[in-house]
Design a protein around this motif. Structure first.
Motif, mmCIF file in Angstrom:
data_model
loop_
_atom_site.group_PDB
_atom_site.id
_atom_site.type_symbol
_atom_site.label_atom_id
_atom_site.label_comp_id
_atom_site.label_asym_id
_atom_site.label_seq_id
_atom_site.Cartn_x
_atom_site.Cartn_y
_atom_site.Cartn_z
ATOM 1 N N LEU A 116 0.838 -1.211 0.000
ATOM 2 C CA LEU A 116 0.000 0.000 0.000
ATOM 3 C C LEU A 116 0.866 1.252 0.000
ATOM 4 C CD1 LEU A 116 -2.736 -1.092 2.575
ATOM 5 C CD2 LEU A 116 -2.885 -1.076 0.078
ATOM 6 N N ILE A 117 1.942 1.220 0.794
ATOM 7 C CA ILE A 117 2.851 2.375 0.852
ATOM 8 C C ILE A 117 3.470 2.619 -0.528
ATOM 9 C CG2 ILE A 117 5.006 3.265 1.860
ATOM 10 C CD1 ILE A 117 2.910 3.142 3.989
ATOM 11 N N PHE A 118 3.911 1.533 -1.201
ATOM 12 C CA PHE A 118 4.563 1.674 -2.503
ATOM 13 C C PHE A 118 3.580 2.138 -3.570
ATOM 14 C CE2 PHE A 118 7.566 -1.864 -0.957
ATOM 15 C CZ PHE A 118 8.399 -0.920 -0.367
ATOM 16 N N ALA A 119 2.295 1.829 -3.396
ATOM 17 C CA ALA A 119 1.289 2.242 -4.381
ATOM 18 C C ALA A 119 0.972 3.733 -4.259
ATOM 19 C CB ALA A 119 0.014 1.413 -4.196
ATOM 20 N N LEU A 120 1.258 4.290 -3.105
ATOM 21 C CA LEU A 120 0.894 5.682 -2.832
ATOM 22 C C LEU A 120 1.495 6.693 -3.820
ATOM 23 C CD1 LEU A 120 -1.035 6.267 -0.480
ATOM 24 C CD2 LEU A 120 0.898 7.353 0.683
ATOM 25 N N PRO A 121 2.840 6.663 -4.064
ATOM 26 C CA PRO A 121 3.395 7.654 -5.000
ATOM 27 C C PRO A 121 2.771 7.548 -6.388
ATOM 28 C CG PRO A 121 5.154 6.281 -4.066
ATOM 29 C CD PRO A 121 3.860 5.822 -3.475
ATOM 30 N N ALA A 122 2.545 6.331 -6.878
ATOM 31 C CA ALA A 122 1.937 6.161 -8.205
ATOM 32 C C ALA A 122 0.521 6.730 -8.201
ATOM 33 C CB ALA A 122 1.919 4.687 -8.598
ATOM 34 N N ALA A 123 -0.246 6.451 -7.138
ATOM 35 C CA ALA A 123 -1.622 6.954 -7.060
ATOM 36 C C ALA A 123 -1.638 8.476 -7.078
ATOM 37 C CB ALA A 123 -2.298 6.415 -5.798
ATOM 38 N N VAL A 124 -0.740 9.080 -6.311
ATOM 39 C CA VAL A 124 -0.686 10.547 -6.263
ATOM 40 C C VAL A 124 -0.330 11.105 -7.645
ATOM 41 C CG1 VAL A 124 0.617 12.507 -5.316
ATOM 42 C CG2 VAL A 124 -0.186 10.688 -3.791
ATOM 43 N N LEU A 125 0.674 10.494 -8.299
ATOM 44 C CA LEU A 125 1.073 10.973 -9.630
ATOM 45 C C LEU A 125 -0.065 10.836 -10.640
ATOM 46 C CD1 LEU A 125 4.748 9.635 -9.887
ATOM 47 C CD2 LEU A 125 3.993 11.956 -9.351
ATOM 48 N N PHE A 126 -0.809 9.736 -10.579
ATOM 49 C CA PHE A 126 -1.949 9.540 -11.495
ATOM 50 C C PHE A 126 -3.022 10.601 -11.250
ATOM 51 C CE2 PHE A 126 -0.901 4.863 -12.203
ATOM 52 C CZ PHE A 126 -0.644 5.026 -13.560
ATOM 53 N N ILE A 127 -3.212 10.971 -9.989
ATOM 54 C CA ILE A 127 -4.248 11.965 -9.656
ATOM 55 C C ILE A 127 -3.807 13.360 -10.096
ATOM 56 C CG2 ILE A 127 -5.427 13.107 -7.727
ATOM 57 C CD1 ILE A 127 -5.338 10.285 -6.322
ATOM 58 N N VAL A 128 -2.531 13.695 -9.827
ATOM 59 C CA VAL A 128 -2.045 15.040 -10.140
ATOM 60 C C VAL A 128 -1.841 15.220 -11.653
ATOM 61 C CG1 VAL A 128 -0.156 16.681 -9.750
ATOM 62 C CG2 VAL A 128 -0.975 15.273 -7.862
#
Ligand SMILES: [Zn+2]
Ligand SMILES: [Zn+2]
Length: 151
Positions: A40-52
Motif C-alpha cells: 500500500l505504501i509503494f502504491a501511494l506515489p503512483a496513485a498521487v502521480l496519477f491523480i495530479v
C-alpha cells in the motif's frame, strides 16, 4: 524501480521498518501479512502521480505507469510465483513455464529468506537476481561475521 526496491528492502524494511517486514521472514500464519502494508505504501506515489497528472501527455503519468508496472510484476513473481500465495499462486507456479531466469529469480529470493532475522540476509533486489553461488558465499560470509560478533 529495481534499484529503489533494493534500497528500500535493504535499508528500510530490514532497518527501521523491520517490525512490518518481520512476519514475511517467518512461517506464514495466514492469508495476509503485516508486510503487505508495504504494498500500500509503494502504491501511494503512483496513485498521487496519477491523480495530479491524469493523462499520458504528462511525463509524470508515465512515471506512475512505470511504478505500477513494476509493482504488478513484483506481485506476480514475488507473491504468486515464489511464495505461491493462495490458489492463484499455486496455479501460477504450475502453469507459468520454468526458465533459467525464473529459476534464478526463485532461488535468489529463497536465499534471501534463508535468514529469518533482520541482519545477515542477501539478495534484496528482485527482478535482477545475482548468481546463486555468489549469494551462498555471501550468506556464509555474513554468518561467519555474526559468529565473530558473538564471541
Ligand atoms: Zn526481506
Ligand atoms: Zn519474499
Amino acid at each position: 524501480m529495481e534499484a529503489t526496491a533494493y534500497l528500500v528492502h535493504r535499508f528500510i524494511m530490514h532497518g527501521p521498518g523491520w517490525h512490518w517486514h518481520r512476519d514475511h521472514h517467518q512461517p506464514s500464519l495466514g492469508l495476509l501479512e503485516r508486510n503487505d502494508r508495504y504494498a500500500l505504501i509503494f502504491a501511494l506515489p503512483a496513485a498521487v502521480l496519477f491523480i495530479v497528472w491524469p493523462g499520458p501527455e504528462y511525463t509524470m503519468w508515465w512515471v506512475a505507469l512505470g511504478i505500477s508496472a513494476y509493482g504488478l510484476l513484483y506481485m506476480v513473481f514475488h507473491d504468486l510465483v515464489v511464495h505461491r500465495r493462495g490458489w492463484i499462486g499455486r496455479w501460477c507456479r504450475q502453469h507459468i513455464p520454468r526458465s533459467a531466469y525464473l529459476d534464478r529469480l526463485v532461488n535468489a529470493h529463497h536465499l534471501h529468506h534463508a535468514v529469518q532475522g533482520r541482519q545477515g540476509a542477501v539478495s534484496f533486489g528482485f527482478l535482477y537476481a545475482p548468481p546463486p553461488e555468489r549469494l551462498r558465499q555471501e550468506l556464509k560470509h555474513r554468518a561467519n561475521q555474526r559468529d565473530e560478533y558473538r564471541v
